[in-house]
Design a protein around this motif. Structure first.
Motif, PDB file in Angstrom:
ATOM      1  N   HIS A  47      36.487  41.720  -3.713  1.00 45.65           N
ATOM      2  CA  HIS A  47      35.567  42.835  -3.469  1.00 45.65           C
ATOM      3  C   HIS A  47      34.282  42.328  -2.817  1.00 45.65           C
ATOM      4  N   VAL A  48      33.774  41.220  -3.315  1.00 42.27           N
ATOM      5  CA  VAL A  48      32.541  40.644  -2.758  1.00 42.27           C
ATOM      6  C   VAL A  48      32.805  40.113  -1.355  1.00 42.27           C
ATOM      7  N   LEU A  49      33.933  39.430  -1.169  1.00 39.34           N
ATOM      8  CA  LEU A  49      34.257  38.894   0.155  1.00 39.34           C
ATOM      9  C   LEU A  49      34.412  40.020   1.180  1.00 39.34           C
ATOM     10  N   ILE A  65      22.485  33.101  -2.496  1.00 46.88           N
ATOM     11  CA  ILE A  65      21.777  34.357  -2.745  1.00 46.88           C
ATOM     12  C   ILE A  65      22.500  35.523  -2.068  1.00 46.88           C
ATOM     13  N   ASP A  66      22.989  35.310  -0.849  1.00 49.84           N
ATOM     14  CA  ASP A  66      23.740  36.359  -0.151  1.00 49.84           C
ATOM     15  C   ASP A  66      24.951  36.797  -0.970  1.00 49.84           C
ATOM     16  N   ALA A  67      25.692  35.830  -1.482  1.00 46.70           N
ATOM     17  CA  ALA A  67      26.913  36.130  -2.230  1.00 46.70           C
ATOM     18  C   ALA A  67      26.605  36.844  -3.541  1.00 46.70           C
ATOM     19  N   TYR A  72      25.797  41.869  -6.965  1.00 45.98           N
ATOM     20  CA  TYR A  72      24.859  42.775  -7.635  1.00 45.98           C
ATOM     21  C   TYR A  72      24.947  44.181  -7.040  1.00 45.98           C
ATOM     22  N   ASP A  73      24.986  44.240  -5.709  1.00 48.92           N
ATOM     23  CA  ASP A  73      25.094  45.536  -5.029  1.00 48.92           C
ATOM     24  C   ASP A  73      26.363  46.285  -5.424  1.00 48.92           C
ATOM     25  N   LEU A  74      27.408  45.542  -5.767  1.00 47.79           N
ATOM     26  CA  LEU A  74      28.669  46.163  -6.182  1.00 47.79           C
ATOM     27  C   LEU A  74      28.684  46.509  -7.673  1.00 47.79           C
TER      28      LEU A  74
END
Length: 103
Positions: A47-49, A65-67, A72-74
């Motif tokens: 999902h993150v990828l 931090i990007d990952a 977090y956004d999800l």
């Protein structure tokens, strides 16, 4: 330890874990950062990828931090703790790698 890497390299590290439950540790280990290993009950690494792939080009630089921000956004609440500590973690990594400034 790596401060950043091209997204395609990050994707190659984690592609085999796409169907594994999301943990912050899985997202940060490619950068040499050991973090929280608590498994998400609703999110997979894939999902993150997928989220990152929708926003980033293959050669675009990504960092831990990007990952974690994508997680977090999800909705992965454990990511908030990491993001609070991220500036300190990245600064310490840069010093250990001999980088005098990070932007």
């Amino acid at each position: 330890m790596k401060l950043s890497m091209p997204f395609k390299q990050y994707l190659a590290f984690l592609k085999g874990y796409s169907n594994s439950p999301l943990t912050l540790n899985r997202l940060t280990l490619p950068f040499g950062i050991i973090s929280d290993a608590e498994e998400s009950t609703g999110l997979l690494v894939g999902h993150v990828l997928d989220d990152m792939a929708s926003r980033l080009g293959a050669d675009e630089a990504v960092d831990a931090i990007d990952a974690v921000a994508a997680a977090y956004d999800l909705g992965h609440e454990k990511a908030a703790e990491f993001l609070d500590q991220a500036p300190y973690i990245m600064s310490r990594m840069a010093k250990e790698l001999g980088v005098s400034q990070i932007h």
